[in-house]
Design a protein around this motif. Structure first.
Motif, short mmCIF file in Angstrom:
data_model
loop_
_atom_site.label_atom_id
_atom_site.label_comp_id
_atom_site.label_asym_id
_atom_site.label_seq_id
_atom_site.Cartn_x
_atom_site.Cartn_y
_atom_site.Cartn_z
N ALA A 21 0.84 -1.20 0.00
CA ALA A 21 0.00 0.00 0.00
C ALA A 21 0.88 1.26 0.00
CB ALA A 21 -0.93 0.00 1.21
N ALA A 22 1.92 1.25 0.80
CA ALA A 22 2.83 2.41 0.85
C ALA A 22 3.48 2.63 -0.52
CB ALA A 22 3.89 2.20 1.93
N LEU A 23 3.88 1.53 -1.15
CA LEU A 23 4.53 1.63 -2.46
C LEU A 23 3.55 2.08 -3.54
CD1 LEU A 23 7.16 0.97 -4.12
CD2 LEU A 23 6.16 -1.29 -4.53
N SER A 28 2.24 4.93 -7.47
CA SER A 28 1.06 4.52 -8.23
C SER A 28 1.16 3.02 -8.50
CB SER A 28 0.86 5.28 -9.55
OG SER A 28 1.59 4.66 -10.60
N TYR A 29 0.00 2.38 -8.57
CA TYR A 29 -0.03 0.93 -8.81
C TYR A 29 0.66 0.58 -10.12
CZ TYR A 29 -1.84 -3.62 -10.17
OH TYR A 29 -1.93 -4.90 -10.60
N THR A 30 0.37 1.35 -11.17
CA THR A 30 0.90 1.05 -12.50
C THR A 30 2.43 1.07 -12.51
OG1 THR A 30 -1.06 2.19 -13.31
CG2 THR A 30 0.58 1.61 -14.94
N ALA A 31 3.01 2.06 -11.84
CA ALA A 31 4.47 2.22 -11.91
C ALA A 31 5.22 1.31 -10.94
CB ALA A 31 4.83 3.68 -11.65
N ALA A 32 4.52 0.77 -9.92
CA ALA A 32 5.21 -0.03 -8.90
C ALA A 32 5.54 -1.42 -9.43
CB ALA A 32 4.33 -0.14 -7.67
N SER A 33 6.65 -1.99 -8.99
CA SER A 33 7.02 -3.34 -9.42
C SER A 33 7.20 -4.27 -8.21
CB SER A 33 8.34 -3.31 -10.21
OG SER A 33 9.42 -3.07 -9.33
N MET A 34 7.06 -5.57 -8.46
CA MET A 34 7.26 -6.56 -7.40
C MET A 34 8.70 -6.50 -6.88
SD MET A 34 4.58 -8.37 -6.44
CE MET A 34 4.69 -10.15 -6.15
N ARG A 35 9.63 -6.17 -7.77
CA ARG A 35 11.04 -6.07 -7.35
C ARG A 35 11.19 -4.96 -6.29
NH1 ARG A 35 16.20 -6.69 -10.05
NH2 ARG A 35 15.08 -7.48 -11.88
#
Lengths: 196, 196
Positions: A21-23, A28-35
């Motif tokens: 959630a913080a990430l 933004s969800y679109t720009a965030a990665s699992m890495r």
């Protein structure tokens, strides 16, 4: 390999959801990665996949955990013995506290739900409608009992929920106002108005 | 080549600004192009450049035109002879009408100002602060005169401006509520509260 550190009373999955959630809020969800999520947890990405299938699964967890907390709370409060105005006050206070104390998750649920896949998208929109409808119904009951002025209940709910959501602006550049003043004054304003 | 059609009382530049606001709202400022703007005006792009230098110039025009309307109105109302509560009512009504009747421009000014270049960015943020400060000062005057409850004026302004901004949600899926009910009930709620 580092283990995912859990806070007291929190499961490993809770910690992952909070970090996600913080990430998602900051990037933004679109720009965030699992890495990046793995990095913020201090683990390697493969280790993260032992707990979580995808970043979409985490968005679902954030949205539904948040949505269900709101729904459960409004149901619990509605079932009580208090007056309608007291119930409404309890709901507004709960909502303000969620904005202040679980801001990352509430922010992501409010802004990033559009990226949910079906059937989750429809389910989430149903939860939101149910929540709004519960408060509209409560206000209508208050009007019927003469506790609340005969205002349009939809407009009253729009006014209340929008005002509370405005705490986003306070979160961005926290003014010199304590959480207690913020909560008490906003509740008082929304229930009893500004005028003497 | 087609000419840019002006509405009555509107200059050619007014029409361009209104179309740009509609485009920036629907596509976002970043994704919108001057070519699309020219298309929506029914002219060729080179003809548009006779009137306007860039899409950034149009964002500036939208933000400052809107910001200045708010500032001018609050100044005009503040100078009047009415009670503080009457002045506050007039400001809220004006703000609601701007949200209902100039929604494209207000939406773009609220959401896309981040893309302004300096010195416009700082100037625009100054206008916003001036606007908020004017209403905070008015509420403080109301408290000093005993017309308004001794609530924190910053929290009161946050509540009012956030509630009014929530009309964005009404704009998205217009419920079966007239503009008149929306305006009157929201003003009544924000000034006098819900409780009887």
């Amino acid at each position: 390999m580092a283990k995912i550190i859990t806070q007291k009373n929190g499961t490993r999955k809770d910690v992952i959801i909070q970090k996600a959630a913080a990430l998602y809020k900051s990037k933004s969800y679109t720009a965030a990665s699992m890495r990046e999520l793995a990095e913020s947890l201090g683990v390697e990405a493969p280790s993260l996949y032992n707990h979580i299938g995808s970043k979409g699964e985490l968005l679902e967890a954030i949205c539904f955990r948040t949505g269900n907390r709101f729904i459960d709370q409004v149901r619990l409060i509605s079932e009580g013995e208090e007056s309608i105005v007291q119930k409404l006050e309890a709901i507004i206070r709960f909502h303000i506290r969620m904005m202040l104390e679980n801001f990352d998750e509430v922010f992501v649920a409010n802004h990033e739900w559009k990226h949910l896949q079906e059937p989750f998208l429809s389910d989430f929109l149903n939860i939101r409608r149910t929540y709004e409808k519960s408060i509209i119904d409560l206000i209508q009951q208050g009007i019927d009992r003469g506790e609340i002025k005969p205002l349009n209940p939809y407009v009253a709910v729009l006014t209340i929920l929008s005002a509370v959501r405005g705490l986003e602006f306070w979160q961005r550049n926290k003014k010199n106002v304590s959480q207690q003043v913020l909560e008490n004054d906003m509740v008082n304003h929304l229930l009893n108005g500004l005028t003497t």
